[in-house]
Design a protein around this motif. Sequence first.
Motif, mmCIF file in Angstrom:
data_model
loop_
_atom_site.group_PDB
_atom_site.id
_atom_site.type_symbol
_atom_site.label_atom_id
_atom_site.label_comp_id
_atom_site.label_asym_id
_atom_site.label_seq_id
_atom_site.Cartn_x
_atom_site.Cartn_y
_atom_site.Cartn_z
ATOM 1 N N ASP A 282 1.092 -9.074 51.108
ATOM 2 C CA ASP A 282 2.208 -9.871 51.588
ATOM 3 C C ASP A 282 3.521 -9.435 50.950
ATOM 4 O O ASP A 282 4.560 -9.377 51.620
ATOM 5 N N LEU A 283 3.470 -9.138 49.640
ATOM 6 C CA LEU A 283 4.678 -8.673 48.968
ATOM 7 C C LEU A 283 5.137 -7.321 49.519
ATOM 8 O O LEU A 283 6.346 -7.092 49.699
ATOM 9 N N ALA A 284 4.196 -6.430 49.787
ATOM 10 C CA ALA A 284 4.549 -5.120 50.336
ATOM 11 C C ALA A 284 5.195 -5.261 51.704
ATOM 12 O O ALA A 284 6.199 -4.599 52.010
ATOM 13 N N VAL A 285 4.645 -6.134 52.544
ATOM 14 C CA VAL A 285 5.224 -6.361 53.871
ATOM 15 C C VAL A 285 6.636 -6.911 53.748
ATOM 16 O O VAL A 285 7.570 -6.491 54.451
ATOM 17 N N GLY A 286 6.812 -7.870 52.847
ATOM 18 C CA GLY A 286 8.142 -8.439 52.668
ATOM 19 C C GLY A 286 9.154 -7.424 52.175
ATOM 20 O O GLY A 286 10.312 -7.403 52.628
ATOM 21 N N MET A 287 8.746 -6.534 51.247
ATOM 22 C CA MET A 287 9.666 -5.519 50.742
ATOM 23 C C MET A 287 10.032 -4.505 51.826
ATOM 24 O O MET A 287 11.195 -4.101 51.944
ATOM 25 N N LEU A 288 9.043 -4.095 52.629
ATOM 26 C CA LEU A 288 9.339 -3.131 53.694
ATOM 27 C C LEU A 288 10.249 -3.741 54.755
ATOM 28 O O LEU A 288 11.132 -3.062 55.294
ATOM 29 N N ARG A 289 10.032 -4.993 55.072
ATOM 30 C CA ARG A 289 10.902 -5.652 56.057
ATOM 31 C C ARG A 289 12.299 -5.902 55.514
ATOM 32 O O ARG A 289 13.241 -6.110 56.291
ATOM 33 N N ASN A 290 12.435 -5.856 54.206
ATOM 34 C CA ASN A 290 13.719 -6.140 53.569
ATOM 35 C C ASN A 290 14.598 -4.901 53.426
ATOM 36 O O ASN A 290 15.683 -4.973 52.853
ATOM 37 N N VAL A 291 14.134 -3.761 53.959
ATOM 38 C CA VAL A 291 14.939 -2.539 53.893
ATOM 39 C C VAL A 291 16.072 -2.635 54.910
ATOM 40 O O VAL A 291 15.841 -2.858 56.102
ATOM 41 N N ARG A 292 17.310 -2.462 54.460
ATOM 42 C CA ARG A 292 18.477 -2.545 55.335
ATOM 43 C C ARG A 292 18.653 -1.258 56.135
ATOM 44 O O ARG A 292 18.448 -0.155 55.608
ATOM 45 N N TRP A 293 19.082 -1.420 57.394
ATOM 46 C CA TRP A 293 19.240 -0.242 58.260
ATOM 47 C C TRP A 293 20.374 0.654 57.784
ATOM 48 O O TRP A 293 20.310 1.889 57.899
ATOM 49 N N TRP A 294 21.434 0.045 57.215
ATOM 50 C CA TRP A 294 22.566 0.858 56.782
ATOM 51 C C TRP A 294 22.228 1.688 55.546
ATOM 52 O O TRP A 294 22.872 2.715 55.282
ATOM 53 N N VAL A 295 21.210 1.282 54.797
ATOM 54 C CA VAL A 295 20.757 2.106 53.676
ATOM 55 C C VAL A 295 20.145 3.399 54.211
ATOM 56 O O VAL A 295 20.425 4.504 53.704
ATOM 57 N N LEU A 296 19.318 3.254 55.229
ATOM 58 C CA LEU A 296 18.732 4.452 55.840
ATOM 59 C C LEU A 296 19.795 5.335 56.466
ATOM 60 O O LEU A 296 19.707 6.577 56.409
ATOM 61 N N LEU A 297 20.822 4.704 57.056
ATOM 62 C CA LEU A 297 21.895 5.482 57.671
ATOM 63 C C LEU A 297 22.663 6.278 56.622
ATOM 64 O O LEU A 297 22.970 7.469 56.825
ATOM 65 N N LEU A 298 22.962 5.678 55.491
ATOM 66 C CA LEU A 298 23.681 6.394 54.435
ATOM 67 C C LEU A 298 22.819 7.486 53.816
ATOM 68 O O LEU A 298 23.335 8.556 53.443
ATOM 69 N N LEU A 299 21.513 7.242 53.692
ATOM 70 C CA LEU A 299 20.623 8.304 53.210
ATOM 71 C C LEU A 299 20.593 9.475 54.190
ATOM 72 O O LEU A 299 20.591 10.651 53.779
ATOM 73 N N GLY A 300 20.561 9.149 55.492
ATOM 74 C CA GLY A 300 20.610 10.219 56.487
ATOM 75 C C GLY A 300 21.928 10.965 56.459
ATOM 76 O O GLY A 300 21.958 12.206 56.618
ATOM 77 N N LEU A 301 23.032 10.241 56.212
ATOM 78 C CA LEU A 301 24.333 10.902 56.126
ATOM 79 C C LEU A 301 24.394 11.831 54.919
ATOM 80 O O LEU A 301 24.926 12.953 55.024
ATOM 81 N N TYR A 302 23.826 11.393 53.805
ATOM 82 C CA TYR A 302 23.823 12.253 52.620
ATOM 83 C C TYR A 302 22.972 13.500 52.862
ATOM 84 O O TYR A 302 23.353 14.614 52.465
ATOM 85 N N ALA A 303 21.813 13.326 53.520
ATOM 86 C CA ALA A 303 20.966 14.485 53.823
ATOM 87 C C ALA A 303 21.666 15.431 54.793
ATOM 88 O O ALA A 303 21.536 16.664 54.678
#
Length: 353
Positions: free
Chosen positions: A57-78
């Motif tokens: 349950d904790l793992a599911v909650g943490m994965l669902r708590n990932v913000r989309w803009w964090v992934l976008l900034l990581l993609g921009l850095y890459a």
Amino acid sequence: MNILEILQLEIFGNSMQAWLYATLVLVLTAVGLRLLLQFMVLRFAAAAERSTTQIDDLAVGMLRNVRWWVLLLLGLYAATRFLEIPDSFMSWVRGAALIAVMMQVGFWGSGLVGDWVVRSRNRRLADEPGAVTGLFAIGLVVKIAIWSVVLLVGLDNLGVNVTTMVAGLGVGGVAVALAVQNILGDLFASFSIVFDKPFAVGDFLIIDEYMGSVEYVGLKTTRMRSLTGEQLVFSNSDLLNSRIRNYGRMQERRVTFEIGVTYDTPRDKLKRIPAILKNAIEQQPNTRVDRAHFKSYGDFALIFETVYYVSVPDYNTYMDIQQEVNLGIHEEFTSDGIEFAYPTQTLYLHREE
């Protein structure tokens, strides 16, 4: 112009081919990580339904708590790794990605603390209602600490001298603590109430000349409902500095009462009175007789003192038992011809010849 020539065209110092590669990396990183997270959420959610542990349950909650803009900034850095861009702009992109990662860590930490508070509240709500507010206070303090660490680490990686900032915050913190010492005292007093548990919601307290049932334990104040209906509000620090009589923790109630009979009561009836008193108490449920004695000679009565215990702390139950005891004593005294004493005064008149 063919495709090869178009790919060799330069825009802002980079060829169209490099821009295409960077765009492809941005999309694959942001969208690919998002799809991967959704796949992992589905797998962990299915596993959580079959298991009894809280890890899934904790793992599911943490994965669902990932913000989309964090992934976008990581993609921009890459994506910037495939482009020739100025160092100043590259440092800003790197800093933005780092701050995004640190904020995501903060969101995960806050989520874990919030989940712990909710689970602890649900476990303690029935037995310790007063602990609920304290748990929220502890959760708030821990979240503030997490975000403070996130902020300092993020600024340190951006090149900010956090040593001077920490020193300044320390001096400012002392000044703020001195200014709000009463509030902080009440806050830490609420923690003491939660952990030491001198009382809980629902307990009946007597504090100096005030009495009432605890309704709410907050971060700064504790509120009670008095017997006459009004609400009593105490600051937590003042409350803990007072002498508290907690009737909610009473295991049994000790009862002492006195009865006076007239001075002309025969000696044989006086000897039977302790047995009558004990018998009247023993006939009632939830009672335990301690003693009944001819105590003293009063101004207008012979005083008998009786002590017994009621195993139920409820005040109404005690009064019901005392009422039945009084009625039983009155019945026995009436049948035996024993008279209760009441204030009397005898006057002796002397006539001179």
